[in-house]
Design an enzyme around this catalytic site. Sequence first.
Site, PDB file in Angstrom:
ATOM      1  N   LYS A 166       0.860  -1.192   0.000  1.00  0.00           N
ATOM      2  CA  LYS A 166       0.000   0.000   0.000  1.00  0.00           C
ATOM      3  C   LYS A 166       0.892   1.236   0.000  1.00  0.00           C
ATOM      4  O   LYS A 166       1.963   1.248   0.638  1.00  0.00           O
ATOM      5  CB  LYS A 166      -0.864  -0.042   1.258  1.00  0.00           C
ATOM      6  CG  LYS A 166      -1.907   1.058   1.382  1.00  0.00           C
ATOM      7  CD  LYS A 166      -2.762   0.802   2.635  1.00  0.00           C
ATOM      8  CE  LYS A 166      -3.840   1.855   2.805  1.00  0.00           C
ATOM      9  NZ  LYS A 166      -4.636   1.640   4.021  1.00  0.00           N
ATOM     10  N   SER A 185      -9.471   1.771   3.204  1.00  0.00           N
ATOM     11  CA  SER A 185      -8.608   2.557   2.347  1.00  0.00           C
ATOM     12  C   SER A 185      -7.598   1.702   1.561  1.00  0.00           C
ATOM     13  O   SER A 185      -6.973   2.231   0.638  1.00  0.00           O
ATOM     14  CB  SER A 185      -7.850   3.598   3.165  1.00  0.00           C
ATOM     15  OG  SER A 185      -7.101   2.986   4.163  1.00  0.00           O
ATOM     16  N   SER A 224      -9.634  -0.573   7.350  1.00  0.00           N
ATOM     17  CA  SER A 224      -9.063  -0.406   6.017  1.00  0.00           C
ATOM     18  C   SER A 224      -8.364  -1.584   5.386  1.00  0.00           C
ATOM     19  O   SER A 224      -8.008  -1.515   4.213  1.00  0.00           O
ATOM     20  CB  SER A 224      -8.097   0.784   6.018  1.00  0.00           C
ATOM     21  OG  SER A 224      -8.835   1.976   6.186  1.00  0.00           O
TER      22      SER A 224
END
Lengths: 484, 470
Positions: free
Chosen positions: A75, A150, A174
């Site tokens: 990420k 996210s 997330s």
Amino acid sequence: MGRIEYIHKLLSDREISAHELAEKYLEAIDRENGTLNAYVNVTREEALESAQKADEAFRKGEGIGLLTGIPMALKDNISTRGAETTCCSKILRGYKPLYDATAWSRLKAQGAVLLGKTNMDEFAMGSSCETSCFGPAYNPFDTSRSTGGSSGGSAGAVAGNLAVYSLGSDTGGSVRQPAAFCGIVGLKPTYGAVSRSGLVAFASSLDQIGPMAQTVEDVAIIFDAIAGADPLDSTSSKTYVPQTFKNLNNDIKGKTIGIVPQLFSEVSSEVAQAVDSALKTFEGMGINVVSIDIPEIHYALPAYHILACAEASSNLARYDGVRFGHRTKESFDSVNEMMTKTRSEGFSQEVKRRILMGTYVLSKGYYDAYYKKAQLLRGGLSTAFEKAFEKCDAILAPTAPTTAFRIGTQLSPVEAYKADICTAPVNIAGIPAVSLCCGYSHHNLPVGMQLIGRRFGEETILNLAYKFQQETDFVKTADRGLRL
Amino acid sequence: MIYELVSGFETHIELSTKSKLFCSCSTAFGAQPNSHCCPVCLGHPGTLPVINKQAVYLAVMAGLALNCKVNLRSVMERKNYSYPDLPKAYQITQLSAPLCEDGYLELSSGKRIRITRIQVEEDAGKVVHTEDAFCVDYNRCGVPLIEIVSEPDISSTEEAKEYVEKLRILMRYIGVSDCKMQEGSMRCDVNVSLKKQGEKILGTRTEIKNMSSVSSIAKAMEYEFARQKKVLEAGGKVERETLRFDEAKGVTISMRSKEDAQDYRFFCEPDLQAVVLTQQEVESIRHSMPMLPSEKEKIYVEEWGISKPQAVLLTKYRRISEFFDKTVESFADPQLAAGFITGQIFSLFATEEEKEAFDVRTSPYDLAGICALVKDKKISKNLAKVTFDKMLATGKHAEELITPQDMQGMSEEELLTLCKEALEHNPSAVADYKSGKEKALMAILGTVMRQSRGAADPERAKTYLLKLLS
């Protein structure tokens, strides 16, 4: 066996080289990332270099582990030395860290091959990946729909077969919610199990890096590799040495699963049904079920927002254009003006909204009513969960109240925040939870369920998750990307 | 109307650790700008602070030396504000649960200036204004500090000066900080308010910053006292504000009003655990500390019979008292040793810095030797003095400088001969003496002493000279 073990065998048996494998993934990314927008940065050279080193290790027969040569993604809020780390925000465009995040460096040491950095909600603030400055990630099962967020790009990359596994981060859900939307497995570890050094901070007392992969075995392997004490992170556990992978197949008969009705409130009937079926599956495997009330959960989401935004307002104050990242090109008469313009240009609406909220709840006159109260609620919720775990080994709950929604669904901020209603209480209490697929909606969209455990109870929840996975047939990725 | 000064100090002291408070960068002063930095102290994304335990130990030492209560559990907090010299846009400091509380520093008058608290915190960087740029040097950012906050117990500039000096010397003495005001390792912010004589109500206080020496602190306080007095006597109100002292003009100038005091939005630092010490750790820190000057002074006076003024001089700096202690440990008579140190050794030093450094070529053992010779009356006091001067100049031992003849002392005949010779060699002095200038005798005596290389007994020499002159 899981994907990692399967590919490891291919590599060990030299049926494919790590270099070829990396090339194949890079080609798939070239073909499909335009549609999925899972990656915001493809680290081609680094990937091929690492793959080459992995091949040497296989040739020599030295320094080989399960993760050697396995292509993966990170990420974009996880620091990668020399490779752009933007948190999908304009304010960090061009920023290249001088150091590696600890979790990443542990995987790197095992020969992991980094394909690239994945899309996310800006600064991890969001549950749909739509606040990204690079545009949203698209759900591999239905590209008109959100991956969730996210860690949307991380979930999309795995579900779209553009990476074997990825690391995401989870502050209010997330890792788990996008894992649920994309039908994969995502673990939020116990707070303190995985080092936060190198994870760009959103909410320091809630953030954790978590593995995201196709199967429970994969997640267990990755977690065992990245977890454990880090002298660079004073909040990391000094003693935890998890052995989740080798305990996956432990007998679960006679264990108890708790059902907390409060975690089912505001959840769609489809999702509730799928989780109910899962419960029946567990019962069929000899699990006992108890119902446990945790009324404190009613306040968990507001407490989460107050605490997370408060810490975020402080953590994001360093983005001022002085030392790194974006600095305004407009003219200015004072340092203050430079900082104001830089931040106005660099942050999206959602980030500004949360910074404002966080500043407000910490300010004089409001601190007691909001921040202090939220901390007290937090203590109460943690205690309530501790008591619950005296009566059960794990809690089963939905991961998200719905399946993947369509992109561009203009929800009000409060409505959008409700996507975290089942996941945020877990972060507040600092306990671990793993999300995995437990069925499909009538739109053929994956439904995720969470197994929530006590602090440092990853072995238990992964064990239960593994058994469920073996008993059912929900391991599935989208029909795209690289399928070996 | 008589107004009295009420003043309290907030002193920031840089701790003498090798590395910074939250990372392993060097704290050494004077390096190239931005050469002692890393992602942590630059506040780069994803970095986390890790506390330097040595800094905590030094802070505990400071607390113990100031008679404070050391809190076994204290908490780090974030003080949020935006400024280029603060990379994270918050300073990690302590507020509601500081490391030390409720101590005091005793002045020579016996008055105790109460210490409210001592907190551990990190320093900010330094802003440097050039002609066309606003630059920041982050070398200092993250250096460990203690902030020592006093109660407003100081009631004169003399007390203020003594407080700062004593604090500075004490911190240097125990090795907590080098407290160099000119390098910024000790900075004082002074709160000044006036109260009417006889009343209890304190006036509004102002805070003065930016004084780089003890004397400018005194000047600033005097100026501010006069300024506030003027305002009050004209019937006005003193504004609560922060002032900086302009050294060149000798005036205090408003920086910002404390009324619009910034809201720092303090909250507990989530990246750090509470600072926890065990009682054993605190005790072992206490044992590792050198005996404090005040404790030594007591021993010198009460057990070794040293006069109070001499004891104060001997305990002022650590190296002096250590030298003195070692001399006495080598069986020297304490009073004799004290005399040699405060007399001859001190006269070698032109500045306080030199005195503190105490760079002497002779050893405590050698001084003890000389003292023994004097005590046992093996050599005269004068010879001892002359010999010791030589020892200090050359680093030689006493045995190399004193001959057996010196030890034997001088015979009466030898002395008489020397006196006669001295008279012959000083005709003008003889003439002066005979014409009534009694002081001229000293010049002649001086010759005798020199010729005898200090071995002569001045009293007996004098007697002979007088006899010969009459």
